[in-house]
Design a protein around this motif. Structure first.
Motif, mmCIF file in Angstrom:
data_model
loop_
_atom_site.group_PDB
_atom_site.id
_atom_site.type_symbol
_atom_site.label_atom_id
_atom_site.label_comp_id
_atom_site.label_asym_id
_atom_site.label_seq_id
_atom_site.Cartn_x
_atom_site.Cartn_y
_atom_site.Cartn_z
ATOM 1 N N MET A 128 1.169 -1.306 -0.190
ATOM 2 C CA MET A 128 0.049 0.108 0.199
ATOM 3 C C MET A 128 1.113 0.777 -0.240
ATOM 4 S SD MET A 128 -3.198 -1.301 -0.090
ATOM 5 C CE MET A 128 -3.785 -2.624 -0.108
ATOM 6 N N GLN A 129 0.658 2.167 -0.727
ATOM 7 C CA GLN A 129 1.470 3.416 -0.858
ATOM 8 C C GLN A 129 1.227 4.414 0.319
ATOM 9 O OE1 GLN A 129 0.985 5.275 -4.297
ATOM 10 N NE2 GLN A 129 1.291 7.417 -3.866
ATOM 11 N N TYR A 132 -3.178 5.311 5.352
ATOM 12 C CA TYR A 132 -5.170 6.087 5.402
ATOM 13 C C TYR A 132 -4.927 7.227 4.660
ATOM 14 C CZ TYR A 132 -3.662 8.159 10.014
ATOM 15 O OH TYR A 132 -2.115 8.591 10.640
ATOM 16 N N PRO A 133 -5.158 8.185 4.364
ATOM 17 C CA PRO A 133 -7.158 7.583 3.753
ATOM 18 C C PRO A 133 -6.952 6.197 2.741
ATOM 19 C CG PRO A 133 -7.253 9.740 3.451
ATOM 20 C CD PRO A 133 -6.085 8.824 3.541
ATOM 21 N N ALA A 134 -7.845 5.439 2.969
ATOM 22 C CA ALA A 134 -7.549 3.797 2.287
ATOM 23 C C ALA A 134 -7.922 3.657 0.529
ATOM 24 C CB ALA A 134 -8.503 2.878 2.321
ATOM 25 N N MET A 135 -6.734 3.242 -0.029
ATOM 26 C CA MET A 135 -6.218 3.427 -1.428
ATOM 27 C C MET A 135 -7.818 2.953 -1.816
ATOM 28 S SD MET A 135 -3.144 4.188 -1.098
ATOM 29 C CE MET A 135 -3.168 4.024 -3.479
ATOM 30 N N ASN A 153 -4.550 -6.518 3.271
ATOM 31 C CA ASN A 153 -2.744 -6.975 3.001
ATOM 32 C C ASN A 153 -3.045 -8.221 3.512
ATOM 33 O OD1 ASN A 153 -0.265 -7.411 2.306
ATOM 34 N ND2 ASN A 153 0.272 -5.008 3.436
ATOM 35 N N VAL A 154 -2.499 -9.228 2.578
ATOM 36 C CA VAL A 154 -2.734 -10.824 2.842
ATOM 37 C C VAL A 154 -1.181 -10.899 2.077
ATOM 38 C CG1 VAL A 154 -3.703 -12.309 4.014
ATOM 39 C CG2 VAL A 154 -4.536 -11.077 3.329
ATOM 40 N N ALA A 155 -0.423 -10.122 1.610
ATOM 41 C CA ALA A 155 0.650 -10.309 0.718
ATOM 42 C C ALA A 155 -0.074 -10.904 -0.232
ATOM 43 C CB ALA A 155 1.885 -11.222 1.662
ATOM 44 N N CYS A 156 0.945 -11.722 -1.041
ATOM 45 C CA CYS A 156 0.724 -12.470 -1.742
ATOM 46 C C CYS A 156 -0.657 -13.448 -2.323
ATOM 47 C CB CYS A 156 1.840 -13.514 -2.869
ATOM 48 S SG CYS A 156 3.451 -12.800 -2.511
ATOM 49 N N GLU A 184 0.392 -2.995 -7.691
ATOM 50 C CA GLU A 184 1.636 -3.746 -6.792
ATOM 51 C C GLU A 184 2.280 -3.106 -7.420
ATOM 52 O OE1 GLU A 184 1.429 -5.168 -4.403
ATOM 53 O OE2 GLU A 184 -0.091 -6.675 -4.292
ATOM 54 N N VAL A 185 3.092 -2.516 -6.567
ATOM 55 C CA VAL A 185 4.606 -1.589 -6.793
ATOM 56 C C VAL A 185 5.264 -2.040 -6.588
ATOM 57 C CG1 VAL A 185 5.998 0.844 -7.161
ATOM 58 C CG2 VAL A 185 3.457 0.886 -7.320
ATOM 59 N N CYS A 186 5.389 -3.545 -6.651
ATOM 60 C CA CYS A 186 6.313 -4.045 -5.685
ATOM 61 C C CYS A 186 8.346 -3.874 -6.016
ATOM 62 C CB CYS A 186 6.840 -5.520 -5.960
ATOM 63 S SG CYS A 186 5.274 -6.466 -6.326
ATOM 64 N N SER A 187 8.083 -3.054 -7.281
ATOM 65 C CA SER A 187 9.684 -2.746 -7.532
ATOM 66 C C SER A 187 10.153 -1.698 -6.107
ATOM 67 C CB SER A 187 10.085 -1.293 -8.505
ATOM 68 O OG SER A 187 9.489 -0.729 -8.549
#
Length: 373
Positions: A128-129, A132-135, A153-156, A184-187
């Protein structure tokens, strides 16, 4: 009780791709510089030199050949080794929400839906970026959706957990149409200076529209059953959060970035997931020969190969267990949804398949589906 179904899926892919060769060249240049800067400590034995990565090592270890990212220049610059994403003013839509909106619109279009038809939004993702506020609420506003929205959020495994949550809302009568998004901005949380993991992740956004069967388009996917499982483990971890912060410049706080004990994860997760799938199949009265396809989380080609073989009792074909790992890399919560989105249009009515995700937590989720008749 109202039956929930999957009406459509959506996908948004960033415009920039990094090949293994490009990533290796960047990492090796960084490693050479690090070794020069720490030459005295290395010679004295106080430090170990950084060894080179290689295309062959990456492909053998993971099956990954390239990955999409939101910022390529920062990642492959050996003096930065991290994405450089400009902050946006609060009045402008955030990057994660924007990605989710792109994928959501793709799903809504596929289902012939408008925002007015949706009752709720769930943003289910690893990264998550902000707190809050929630995405999800920002996505809700950007699309013009009434009702309610929240993050999870439960990861993958976030997408399969999100599908079950949406399905439960529909069964309980709290919503008729739920939009579940996985940006997902996993980078952003990957340590590109870690030889053992610098190649793992990519960026993407997916969306799944879960609806009551009585309002769904004729061409939909029945949800035969969902099952979730969690078991605590430190073997995959990311310590970044509002109680701590990473170093301001990319490489300075590795414990605040993605870390994992890869071999332990492999040994522990594969049997856990295979046993969970088998047990869930038994509960639903399903058998392996009755499964047309398995859409697994795209974490590692070797893990997927072994899980599929345990479930089917033999080696799976590429058609039975398709991969998008080679071009997308590990995209966390979005991986199994990408595989489903890109490799499901050939199903005939009545054919069945499995969407399955697994990852940090440990967590795992299974969603058995059937093409509508």
């Amino acid at each position: 009780m109202t039956n929930p179904v999957i009406s459509a899926t959506g996908l948004w892919t960033p415009p920039h791709s990094i090949s293994n060769a490009e990533l290796v060249a960047s990492y090796n240049a960084w490693a050479d510089t690090w070794n020069r800067e720490n030459e005295a400590e290395i010679k004295s034995g106080l430090m170990e030199p950084k060894t080179h990565s290689s295309v062959e090592f990456i492909e053998k270890a993971s099956g990954i050949k390239s990955r999409f990212v939101v910022d390529k220049d920062g990642v492959i610059d050996p003096y930065i080794m991290a994405p450089r994403i400009a902050e946006r003013p609060n009045e402008q839509i955030s990057l994660l929400a924007e990605m989710a909106v792109f994928a959501a619109r793709d799903a809504l279009k596929a289902a012939g839906r408008s925002a007015e038809d949706v009752d709720a939004v769930i943003c289910a993702a690893s990264n998550m970026q902000r707190a809050y506020p929630a995405m999800a609420i920002e996505v809700q506003q950007a699309l013009g959706i009434e009702g309610f929205a929240f993050d999870m959020n439960v990861a993958c495994s976030s997408a399969t957990f999100g599908i079950q949550t949406a399905a439960d809302f529909i069964r309980a009568g709290h919503a008729k149409s739920v939009l579940m998004v996985n940006p997902e901005v996993c980078s952003g949380h990957l340590n590109f200076t870690d030889r053992d993991s610098h190649f793992i992740f990519g960026d993407v956004a997916t969306a799944v529209l879960i609806e009551a069967e009585d309002i769904a388009p004729a061409d939909h996917w029945k949800i035969l059953g969902t099952k979730l499982k969690t078991q605590f483990s430190n073997n995959i971890r990311n310590n970044f959060g509002f109680l701590n912060r990473a170093a301001p410049e990319g490489v300075g706080a590795p414990d605040k970035l993605f870390i994992q004990e890869g071999r332990k994860v492999f040994r522990e997760v594969v049997p856990m997931v295979a046993e969970m799938i088998g047990a869930h199949m038994g509960e639903l009265g399903l058998t392996a020969p009755g499964l047309r396809r398995i859409w697994l989380h795209q974490a590692n080609a070797n893990m997927n190969r072994l899980i599929a073989s345990k479930v089917l009792g033999r080696e799976a074909t590429e058609d039975e267990s398709p991969t998008v790992l080679d071009t997308y890399a590990n995209t966390s919560s979005a991986g199994s949804i990408i595989a489903f989105h890109k490799h499901s249009s050939d199903f005939k009515p009545g054919e069945r398949g499995l969407i399955c995700s697994f990852g940090a937590g440990y967590s795992a989720g299974t969603v058995f589906v059937e093409r509508s008749r």
